[in-house]
Design an enzyme around this catalytic site. Structure first.
Site, PDB file in Angstrom:
ATOM      1  N   VAL A 161       0.872  -1.174   0.000  1.00  0.00           N
ATOM      2  CA  VAL A 161       0.000   0.000   0.000  1.00  0.00           C
ATOM      3  C   VAL A 161       0.909   1.224   0.000  1.00  0.00           C
ATOM      4  O   VAL A 161       1.487   1.585   1.034  1.00  0.00           O
ATOM      5  CB  VAL A 161      -0.935   0.011   1.230  1.00  0.00           C
ATOM      6  CG1 VAL A 161      -1.889   1.201   1.164  1.00  0.00           C
ATOM      7  CG2 VAL A 161      -1.727  -1.292   1.333  1.00  0.00           C
TER       8      VAL A 161
ATOM      9  N   GLU B  40       3.999  -7.867   3.086  1.00  0.00           N
ATOM     10  CA  GLU B  40       4.198  -8.793   4.206  1.00  0.00           C
ATOM     11  C   GLU B  40       3.698  -8.192   5.513  1.00  0.00           C
ATOM     12  O   GLU B  40       3.028  -8.848   6.313  1.00  0.00           O
ATOM     13  CB  GLU B  40       5.685  -9.141   4.363  1.00  0.00           C
ATOM     14  CG  GLU B  40       6.311  -9.826   3.153  1.00  0.00           C
ATOM     15  CD  GLU B  40       6.948  -8.845   2.169  1.00  0.00           C
ATOM     16  OE1 GLU B  40       6.336  -7.787   1.900  1.00  0.00           O
ATOM     17  OE2 GLU B  40       8.046  -9.135   1.684  1.00  0.00           O
TER      18      GLU B  40
HETATM   19  N1  THU Z   1       7.652  -4.164  -1.294  1.00  0.00           N
HETATM   20  C1  THU Z   1       6.905  -5.075  -0.611  1.00  0.00           C
HETATM   21  O1  THU Z   1       5.675  -4.999  -0.564  1.00  0.00           O
HETATM   22  N2  THU Z   1       7.569  -6.066   0.046  1.00  0.00           N
HETATM   23  C2  THU Z   1       8.923  -6.229   0.057  1.00  0.00           C
HETATM   24  O2  THU Z   1       9.436  -7.085   0.752  1.00  0.00           O
HETATM   25  C3  THU Z   1       9.755  -5.365  -0.784  1.00  0.00           C
HETATM   26  C4  THU Z   1       9.095  -4.164  -1.346  1.00  0.00           C
HETATM   27  C5  THU Z   1       6.948  -3.079  -1.990  1.00  0.00           C
HETATM   28  C6  THU Z   1       7.142  -1.723  -1.384  1.00  0.00           C
HETATM   29  C7  THU Z   1       6.877  -0.816  -2.579  1.00  0.00           C
HETATM   30  O3  THU Z   1       5.485  -0.576  -2.662  1.00  0.00           O
HETATM   31  C8  THU Z   1       7.310  -1.643  -3.773  1.00  0.00           C
HETATM   32  O4  THU Z   1       7.411  -2.984  -3.322  1.00  0.00           O
HETATM   33  C9  THU Z   1       8.626  -1.217  -4.391  1.00  0.00           C
HETATM   34  O5  THU Z   1       9.621  -1.140  -3.441  1.00  0.00           O
END
Ligand code: THU
Length: 132
Positions: free
Chosen positions: A48, A60
Site C-alpha cells: 500500500v 508482508e
Molecule cells: N515491497 C513489498 O511490498 N515487500 C517487500 O518485501 C519489498 C518491497 C513493496 C514496497 C513498494 O510498494 C514496492 O514494493 C517497491 O519497493
C-alpha cells in the site's frame, strides 16, 4: 518445518490474489503476501503505497498486521509474490517483523509464474535484533 506441497500451493494462490489488490501507483511494483497461522487460517496483504513514499507499507507487513488485529500471532509460514520473473525476498524491515512472530517460519519467495524458493526467516535474518 517441512511444508506440505498443498499448503505451498494454497499460499501461492492466496498471495497472488492479494497482489491483485496492490496500491502501487508510484513504483508500479505489485506485491502480494499470504501468512499462515497455527490454526490453519490465512491472512492476506498487498503493498500500500503513499504519495509520501516513506508511509508505504509492504505486503508482508500488511498481512502480518491484519493477523495481529485478529489476535493471530503464531505465524507458521509466509509467502510473498510479485509481478516480475524474480523470486523476491522480503525487505529488511519485513524480515525483522516476521522474526517478531516466528523464529523458524519458512518464507516462500515466489515470482509471477509461481516459481518459488523457500528460506527460513533465520536464514534471511541472521543475528536478528531481540530485546532479550
Ligand atoms: N515491497 C513489498 O511490498 N515487500 C517487500 O518485501 C519489498 C518491497 C513493496 C514496497 C513498494 O510498494 C514496492 O514494493 C517497491 O519497493
Amino acid at each position: 518445518m517441512a511444508l506440505d506441497k498443498q499448503i505451498i500451493e494454497t499460499l501461492l494462490d492466496a498471495a497472488k490474489k492479494a497482489m491483485a489488490q496492490a496500491h502501487a501507483p508510484y513504483s508500479d511494483f505489485a506485491v502480494g503476501a499470504a501468512v499462515m497461522y497455527d490454526d490453519g487460517s490465512i491472512e492476506l496483504g498487498c503493498n500500500v503505497e503513499n504519495a509520501s513514499f516513506g508511509a508505504t507499507m509492504c505486503a508482508e507487513r500488511t498481512a502480518i498486521n491484519a493477523g495481529v488485529v485478529r489476535g493471530k500471532t503464531n505465524l507458521t509460514a509466509i509467502c510473498v509474490t510479485n509481478m516480475t520473473d524474480t523470486m523476491i525476498t522480503p525487505c529488511g524491515i519485513c524480515r525483522q517483523v516476521i522474526w517478531e512472530f516466528s523464529k523458524d517460519a519458512p518464507v516462500i519467495c515466489s515470482n509471477k509464474d509461481g516459481a518459488y524458493k523457500i528460506l527460513t526467516i533465520a536464514e534471511l535474518l541472521p543475528h536478528a535484533f531481540d530485546l532479550d
